[in-house]
Design an enzyme around this catalytic site. Structure first.
Site, PDB file in Angstrom:
ATOM      1  N   THR A 182      32.199  62.892  23.261  1.00  0.00           N
ATOM      2  CA  THR A 182      33.139  63.012  22.147  1.00  0.00           C
ATOM      3  C   THR A 182      33.375  61.604  21.660  1.00  0.00           C
ATOM      4  O   THR A 182      33.145  60.660  22.403  1.00  0.00           O
ATOM      5  CB  THR A 182      34.461  63.635  22.664  1.00  0.00           C
ATOM      6  OG1 THR A 182      34.301  65.037  22.801  1.00  0.00           O
ATOM      7  CG2 THR A 182      35.635  63.386  21.742  1.00  0.00           C
ATOM      8  N   GLY A 212      37.112  73.089  22.239  1.00  0.00           N
ATOM      9  CA  GLY A 212      37.770  72.287  23.277  1.00  0.00           C
ATOM     10  C   GLY A 212      39.076  71.696  22.797  1.00  0.00           C
ATOM     11  O   GLY A 212      39.695  72.173  21.839  1.00  0.00           O
TER      12      GLY A 212
HETATM   13  N1  ASP Z   1      36.729  67.192  25.169  1.00  0.00           N
HETATM   14  C1  ASP Z   1      35.535  67.664  24.527  1.00  0.00           C
HETATM   15  C2  ASP Z   1      35.491  69.148  24.548  1.00  0.00           C
HETATM   16  O1  ASP Z   1      35.893  69.747  25.526  1.00  0.00           O
HETATM   17  C3  ASP Z   1      34.296  67.154  25.157  1.00  0.00           C
HETATM   18  C4  ASP Z   1      34.322  65.710  25.525  1.00  0.00           C
HETATM   19  O2  ASP Z   1      35.292  65.017  25.364  1.00  0.00           O
HETATM   20  O3  ASP Z   1      33.312  65.222  26.004  1.00  0.00           O
HETATM   21  O4  ASP Z   1      35.013  69.737  23.601  1.00  0.00           O
END
Ligand code: ASP
Length: 316
Positions: A182, A212
């Site tokens: 992300t 998410g």
């Molecule tokens: N938090 C993000 C999600 O769950 C993924 C990430 O931060 O890598 O979609």
């Protein structure tokens, strides 16, 4: 003039030096530096925190190495569906989108939602229709394609082990294979105004329209001039349940904790107890910065007008 600060992240997870080539490490560092400078340059020229956050996230979205915009991961159906949010600490205005396709810069669309709709959160086809109405830049599927993400997805697309059944094994494997990622940015400008933004392709092989924490105000993204601006990265389901970003703000407001201590309680204590792997970046209205993670690594960078500068990938 007050102290101003720019902080960015490019995702947290099992990021180990042993898995990295010197060339790839360099490419990540250059990508982080470019995004940091894009945001910091705006602050330095007297620009506002929201513009700095958007500019930094756009750079990360345009970079194939990071899981947001170009280079986003593939869903179970082999598509790229993206989520993003922005929040303005001056007035608690926010804009978010989820499950959008073909939008070049999802963070820009989230900002358009904040500025030009009467709503906060738009999803899927409706969000895409709004993008067209606002003239937000679209790109064909090929633009978002990266061989690296495609190969990651091919390995697991026929397996249900890796779907979001929340089994410990499934998640451990996901983290081990770095299926998370992300990007995000937070900033404090020279007027002491705060902003936060987060953008993601979500999780490789996600299905059933899974979303998410990233686009959820209070979970993955939050900003309030009275406390802090936060952008999270990690296992989204746990960050949603922890209301992670807002919890940092609440601990600052009600427990009177400083930023770094409030973040430590959430990332290193609350989330660890819930087995919520990941991290976050934060800034307060005095320009103090923190970058914290409970995973092996987090792509991160910060720069303040007082001369502090740091770019990191692994746990030191
Ligand atoms: N938090 C993000 C999600 O769950 C993924 C990430 O931060 O890598 O979609």
């Amino acid at each position: 003039m007050k102290k101003f600060s720019m902080v960015i992240h490019g995702g947290a997870g099992t990021i180990l030096k042993s898995d990295m080539t010197p060339e790839l490490e360099k490419a990540y560092q250059v990508g982080l530096e470019e995004a940091l400078n894009a945001g910091y340059g705006i602050l330095e020229a007297g620009g506002d925190a929201m513009s700095a956050v958007t500019a930094a996230v756009v750079k990360l979205e345009d970079n194939l190495l990071f899981n947001a915009g170009r280079g986003a991961v593939f869903t179970k159906k082999g598509l790229q569906e993206m989520d993003a949010a922005v929040m303005d600490g001056t007035n608690l205005a926010a804009g978010a989108i989820c499950g959008v396709r073909n939008v070049r810069n999802p963070i820009e669309l989230a900002r358009q939602v904040m500025l030009h709709s009467n709503h906060v959160f738009l999803s899927g086809k409706g969000a895409n229709d709004f993008a067209i109405k606002q003239g937000v830049k679209l790109e064909p599927d090929e633009y978002f394609f990266s061989q690296f993400r495609y190969d990651q997805w091919k390995e697991i697309r026929d397996s249900d082990n890796y779907s979001l059944d929340h089994t410990h094994q499934g998640i451990q494997e996901l983290m081990k294979d770095k299926k998370f990622g992300t990007v995000g940015a937070v900033a404090c400008d020279s007027k002491g105004n705060l902003a936060a933004g987060t953008s993601t392709g979500g999780m490789t092989n996600k299905k059933f329209g899974r979303i998410g924490d990233s686009p959820i105000v209070g979970a993955g993204t939050y900003a309030d001039n009275e406390t802090c601006a936060i952008s999270c990265t990690g296992h989204g389901e746990l960050f949603i349940r922890a209301v992670a970003a807002y919890d940092v703000s609440a601990r600052m407001k009600y427990k009177k904790l400083p930023l770094a201590e409030a973040m430590r309680e959430v990332v290193m204590d609350k989330l660890v107890k819930m087995e919520g792997e990941g991290g976050m970046i934060g800034v307060d209205a005095q320009g103090n910065v923190a970058m914290l993670f409970n995973s092996a690594g987090m792509y991160r960078a910060m720069r303040s007008s007082t001369g502090e500068i740091e770019i990191g990938i692994y746990r030191e």
